[in-house]
Design an enzyme around this catalytic site. Structure first.
Site, short mmCIF file in Angstrom:
data_model
loop_
_atom_site.label_atom_id
_atom_site.label_comp_id
_atom_site.label_asym_id
_atom_site.label_seq_id
_atom_site.Cartn_x
_atom_site.Cartn_y
_atom_site.Cartn_z
N HIS A 129 -4.84 6.60 -0.86
CA HIS A 129 -5.52 6.74 0.44
C HIS A 129 -5.46 8.14 1.03
CE1 HIS A 129 -1.99 6.29 3.34
NE2 HIS A 129 -1.43 5.95 2.20
N THR B 110 0.67 -8.59 -10.40
CA THR B 110 -0.74 -8.47 -10.78
C THR B 110 -1.33 -7.14 -10.31
OG1 THR B 110 -0.94 -10.85 -10.63
CG2 THR B 110 -3.01 -9.60 -10.53
N ALA C 266 2.80 5.66 -2.72
CA ALA C 266 3.84 6.68 -2.92
C ALA C 266 5.23 6.17 -2.55
CB ALA C 266 3.50 7.92 -2.11
N THR C 267 5.32 5.32 -1.53
CA THR C 267 6.64 4.83 -1.12
C THR C 267 7.29 4.07 -2.28
OG1 THR C 267 5.93 4.67 1.17
CG2 THR C 267 7.85 3.36 0.56
N GLN D 196 0.63 14.64 -0.63
CA GLN D 196 -0.27 15.43 0.22
C GLN D 196 -1.03 16.50 -0.56
OE1 GLN D 196 -1.10 14.67 3.22
NE2 GLN D 196 0.52 13.28 3.84
N CYS E 11 4.63 7.27 9.75
CA CYS E 11 5.69 6.32 9.45
C CYS E 11 6.77 6.33 10.51
CB CYS E 11 6.31 6.64 8.11
SG CYS E 11 5.08 6.89 6.88
N ASN F 288 3.99 16.90 4.66
CA ASN F 288 2.98 16.13 5.40
C ASN F 288 2.85 16.55 6.86
OD1 ASN F 288 5.64 14.87 4.94
ND2 ASN F 288 5.01 13.42 6.51
N1 PMP Z 1 5.26 11.01 0.73
C1 PMP Z 1 4.55 11.80 1.53
C2 PMP Z 1 4.71 13.29 1.41
C3 PMP Z 1 3.66 11.26 2.47
O1 PMP Z 1 2.97 12.07 3.27
C4 PMP Z 1 3.54 9.85 2.55
C5 PMP Z 1 2.62 9.21 3.55
N2 PMP Z 1 2.58 9.82 4.80
C6 PMP Z 1 4.31 9.07 1.68
C7 PMP Z 1 5.15 9.68 0.78
C8 PMP Z 1 4.21 7.58 1.71
O2 PMP Z 1 2.94 7.13 1.34
P1 PMP Z 1 2.52 5.61 1.50
O3 PMP Z 1 2.77 5.25 2.93
O4 PMP Z 1 1.09 5.58 1.11
O5 PMP Z 1 3.38 4.82 0.56
#
Ligand code: PMP
Length: 383
Positions: A202, A242, A71-72, A180, A329, A152
């Protein structure tokens, strides 16, 4: 280590997902983009099957699914990738909320430094963002609105559908961070009109290190996103590098399972949420739920135990429950939660707040025993 109650940080991988991944690791060699031999062709088929499984969960065409590292990265591409389009159109205003994950907040901060103006909408004390306030800020200058579906830290479900319904009739792009909610609020997510959507495998019992950016086509055209990395034509150039075949296969399987089992998961999650609330009521402790419990997803509760420091409680009850007091994070550098702060909680109130999150593997009896221990430890702090 006690019971794991930090699914919002990362959910345990489903053993059926591990089986699929092991099979790929053991029996497949090659790069899904190799064109000169059957090894490449076989791995390509695995990746494309996974893309179809992800697409089915979201009810989108598989060509709209772009694999990323999570997601990041998806959030970064969705926002930073719009720079060229912003230059072309002169739109340089971004709307987001004060309670987004850092993967959005730090990305828009970077955009701000590059000359964009950013509006941050704060939630009410319910933890919910007012859709009208978001839409009221939109103008001809607005490039994109980025909103999370479920927070989250609090689990509060945000009115992304209301925002999407209005924006879909305008020239403004709409990005949803569904990290989420994906695999949980399946029907709702399928009904939201968005241009871009991010999530990680994940959080839905898939492997760490892969996720997706969904780019919805309108009149056969993708949203005007450019890559933020260069170096290859994988994922149609949007995300070069890749493709990790076994991770993709595991991600696909996790999405397939989520589609089959989300109603069962929801039932289980609701029972756990009810048990936690019942046990809190019976504990004799003074507590509050942060955010409106009616608007909360069934797999999360953010609880304030009055007069009890969350840091001290987490340390003292570590052997019973693995919990947290915010986003993973930011949890190695303690700072009061900006999410709770935006909801109007004082520093003391934030210091007394913990987040519990659970899911498919959470056993009701194991929870009952260990959460009771945590509540007893909390009681000792007071009496
Ligand atoms: N967005 C939200 C709402 C999240 O809860 C998270 C992970 N806590 C992320 C983005 C980032 O996900 P990732 O660390 O798997 O890239």
């Amino acid at each position: 280590m006690g019971i794991y109650l930090d699914y919002n940080a990362s959910a345990p991988i489903d053993s059926r997902v591990v089986d699929v991944m092991m099979n790929v690791y053991k029996n497949n060699i090659g790069n899904a983009d190799s064109r000169t031999h059957d090894y490449g062709e076989h791995t390509r088929i695995i990746v494309e099957h996974a893309r179809t499984q992800v697409a089915k969960l979201l009810d989108v065409p598989s060509e709209d699914v772009f694999f990323t590292s999570g997601a990041t990265e998806s959030n970064n591409i969705a926002i930073q990738g719009l720079k060229e389009y912003a230059d072309e159109t002169g739109r340089n205003h971004i709307i987001t909320t004060a309670i987004e994950h850092k993967a959005i907040l730090e990305t828009v901060k970077y955009m701000e430094k590059s000359g964009y103006s950013v509006s941050y909408v704060a939630p009410g004390c319910s933890g919910e963002i007012d859709a009208g306030q978001v839409l009221g800020l939109a103008s001809d200058n607005t490039l994109v609105v980025s909103m999370m579906h479920v927070n989250n830290e609090t689990g509060i479900i945000q009115p992304v559908k209301n925002v999407g319904d209005v924006l879909s009739k305008k020239e403004i792009l709409f990005h949803v961070d569904a990290t989420q909610s994906c695999g949980k609020l399946v029907d709702e997510l399928q009904s939201i009109p968005y241009d871009m959507m991010s999530f990680s495998a994940h959080k839905l019992y898939g492997p760490q290190g892969i996720g997706a950016l969904i780019l919805r086509r309108k009149n056969y055209k993708l949203p005007p996103v450019q890559p933020v990395l260069y170096g290859g034509q994988q994922e149609r150039g949007i995300r070069p590098g890749t493709v990790p075949v076994a991770l993709a296969a595991g991600f696909g399987k996790a999405c397939e399972i989520a589609l089959e089992e989300y109603k069962k998961d929801e039932c289980n999650n609701l029972k756990i949420q009810k048990l936690i609330l019942d046990m809190l009521k019976q504990s004799g402790l003074n507590y509050r739920i942060n955010g409106d419990p009616q608007k909360c997803i069934s797999s999360t509760l953010n609880i304030r135990l009055e007069g009890i420091s969350s840091e001290a409680l987490m340390l003292a009850s570590k052997k019973y429950c693995g919990i947290s007091n915010g986003s993973a994070c930011t949890s190695n550098s303690y700072a009061p939660s900006y999410v709770l702060s935006a909801m109007g909680l004082s520093e003391d109130e934030i210091d007394q707040s913990i987040r519990l999150s659970w899911g498919r593997n959470t056993d009701l009896e194991e929870l009952r025993v260990n959460f009771k221990e945590l509540l007893d430890v909390a009681g000792e702090f007071i009496f």
